[in-house]
Scaffold this motif. Structure first.
Motif, PDB file in Angstrom:
ATOM      1  N   LEU A  52      21.007  18.082   7.244  1.00  0.00           N
ATOM      2  CA  LEU A  52      20.265  18.366   6.778  1.00  0.00           C
ATOM      3  C   LEU A  52      20.150  19.503   7.920  1.00  0.00           C
ATOM      4  N   SER A  53      20.310  19.860   9.082  1.00  0.00           N
ATOM      5  CA  SER A  53      20.105  21.457   9.725  1.00  0.00           C
ATOM      6  C   SER A  53      21.197  21.976   9.443  1.00  0.00           C
ATOM      7  N   SER A  54      22.373  21.627   8.966  1.00  0.00           N
ATOM      8  CA  SER A  54      23.348  22.278   8.788  1.00  0.00           C
ATOM      9  C   SER A  54      23.384  22.852   6.909  1.00  0.00           C
ATOM     10  N   GLN A  55      21.889  23.055   6.353  1.00  0.00           N
ATOM     11  CA  GLN A  55      22.309  22.908   4.823  1.00  0.00           C
ATOM     12  C   GLN A  55      21.718  24.324   5.435  1.00  0.00           C
ATOM     13  N   PRO A  56      22.154  25.987   4.518  1.00  0.00           N
ATOM     14  CA  PRO A  56      21.408  27.050   5.072  1.00  0.00           C
ATOM     15  C   PRO A  56      19.888  26.959   4.080  1.00  0.00           C
ATOM     16  N   ASN A  57      19.363  28.664   4.882  1.00  0.00           N
ATOM     17  CA  ASN A  57      18.169  28.896   4.228  1.00  0.00           C
ATOM     18  C   ASN A  57      18.144  28.956   2.986  1.00  0.00           C
ATOM     19  N   ARG A  58      17.104  28.610   2.155  1.00  0.00           N
ATOM     20  CA  ARG A  58      17.379  28.972   0.943  1.00  0.00           C
ATOM     21  C   ARG A  58      16.718  30.453   0.427  1.00  0.00           C
ATOM     22  N   LYS A  59      16.003  30.344   1.750  1.00  0.00           N
ATOM     23  CA  LYS A  59      15.148  31.472   1.167  1.00  0.00           C
ATOM     24  C   LYS A  59      16.322  33.039   1.348  1.00  0.00           C
ATOM     25  N   ALA A  60      16.753  32.835   3.056  1.00  0.00           N
ATOM     26  CA  ALA A  60      18.051  33.826   2.756  1.00  0.00           C
ATOM     27  C   ALA A  60      18.846  34.008   2.293  1.00  0.00           C
ATOM     28  N   LEU A  61      19.092  32.778   2.044  1.00  0.00           N
ATOM     29  CA  LEU A  61      20.301  32.729   0.319  1.00  0.00           C
ATOM     30  C   LEU A  61      19.491  33.817   0.017  1.00  0.00           C
ATOM     31  N   ILE A  62      18.850  33.356  -0.905  1.00  0.00           N
ATOM     32  CA  ILE A  62      17.833  34.062  -2.453  1.00  0.00           C
ATOM     33  C   ILE A  62      17.985  35.947  -1.954  1.00  0.00           C
ATOM     34  N   GLN A  63      17.378  35.861  -0.495  1.00  0.00           N
ATOM     35  CA  GLN A  63      17.882  37.601  -0.538  1.00  0.00           C
ATOM     36  C   GLN A  63      19.200  38.500  -0.892  1.00  0.00           C
ATOM     37  N   ARG A  64      20.221  37.468   0.505  1.00  0.00           N
ATOM     38  CA  ARG A  64      21.099  37.699  -0.072  1.00  0.00           C
ATOM     39  C   ARG A  64      21.649  38.501  -0.998  1.00  0.00           C
ATOM     40  N   MET A  65      21.657  37.284  -2.183  1.00  0.00           N
ATOM     41  CA  MET A  65      22.101  37.573  -3.369  1.00  0.00           C
ATOM     42  C   MET A  65      20.940  38.776  -4.331  1.00  0.00           C
ATOM     43  N   ARG A  66      19.901  38.576  -3.465  1.00  0.00           N
ATOM     44  CA  ARG A  66      19.108  40.127  -4.382  1.00  0.00           C
ATOM     45  C   ARG A  66      19.767  41.560  -3.955  1.00  0.00           C
ATOM     46  N   GLY A  67      20.108  40.986  -2.128  1.00  0.00           N
ATOM     47  CA  GLY A  67      20.791  42.428  -1.845  1.00  0.00           C
ATOM     48  C   GLY A  67      22.213  42.811  -2.759  1.00  0.00           C
ATOM     49  N   LEU A  68      23.300  41.382  -2.768  1.00  0.00           N
ATOM     50  CA  LEU A  68      24.006  42.491  -3.696  1.00  0.00           C
ATOM     51  C   LEU A  68      24.067  42.663  -5.804  1.00  0.00           C
ATOM     52  N   LEU A  69      22.937  42.484  -5.590  1.00  0.00           N
ATOM     53  CA  LEU A  69      22.324  42.917  -6.845  1.00  0.00           C
ATOM     54  C   LEU A  69      21.583  44.450  -6.904  1.00  0.00           C
ATOM     55  N   LYS A  70      21.611  44.658  -5.952  1.00  0.00           N
ATOM     56  CA  LYS A  70      21.439  46.228  -5.980  1.00  0.00           C
ATOM     57  C   LYS A  70      21.686  46.768  -6.379  1.00  0.00           C
ATOM     58  N   THR A  71      21.200  48.690  -7.094  1.00  0.00           N
ATOM     59  CA  THR A  71      22.255  49.287  -7.592  1.00  0.00           C
ATOM     60  C   THR A  71      21.384  50.746  -7.571  1.00  0.00           C
ATOM     61  N   ASP A  72      21.749  51.919  -7.351  1.00  0.00           N
ATOM     62  CA  ASP A  72      21.345  52.864  -7.607  1.00  0.00           C
ATOM     63  C   ASP A  72      20.840  53.200  -9.350  1.00  0.00           C
ATOM     64  N   GLN A  73      21.520  52.428 -10.327  1.00  0.00           N
ATOM     65  CA  GLN A  73      21.750  52.790 -11.458  1.00  0.00           C
ATOM     66  C   GLN A  73      20.070  52.146 -12.194  1.00  0.00           C
ATOM     67  N   SER A  74      19.998  52.657 -12.762  1.00  0.00           N
ATOM     68  CA  SER A  74      18.294  52.404 -14.126  1.00  0.00           C
ATOM     69  C   SER A  74      19.160  50.790 -14.415  1.00  0.00           C
ATOM     70  N   SER A  75      17.931  49.977 -15.323  1.00  0.00           N
ATOM     71  CA  SER A  75      18.182  47.942 -16.028  1.00  0.00           C
ATOM     72  C   SER A  75      18.244  49.626 -16.860  1.00  0.00           C
TER      73      SER A  75
END
Length: 66
Positions: free
Chosen positions: A23-46
């Protein structure tokens, strides 16, 4: 009988330790979601709905007609 009781307690303790480590070794879900959102950021418009439809149509042609 005492030996059996201590063996059972040792087994239960080992199981609890194992579960706590898992249980303690499972990654923090919120932190993972934030990291994934950061990977999806772009300067281009949708893309517009028309552009998305065009992309999907191109994929369908590639998939089914080639």
């Amino acid at each position: 009988m005492v030996k059996l009781r201590s063996d059972r307690l040792a087994l239960v303790s080992a199981i609890i330790d194992s579960l706590q480590n898992t249980l303690s070794s499972q990654p923090n879900r919120k932190a993972l979601i934030q990291r994934m959102r950061g990977l999806l950021k772009t300067d281009q418009s949708s893309p517009t709905d028309a552009q998305v439809e065009e992309i999907l149509q191109e994929r369908r042609v590639e998939k089914y007609l080639k």
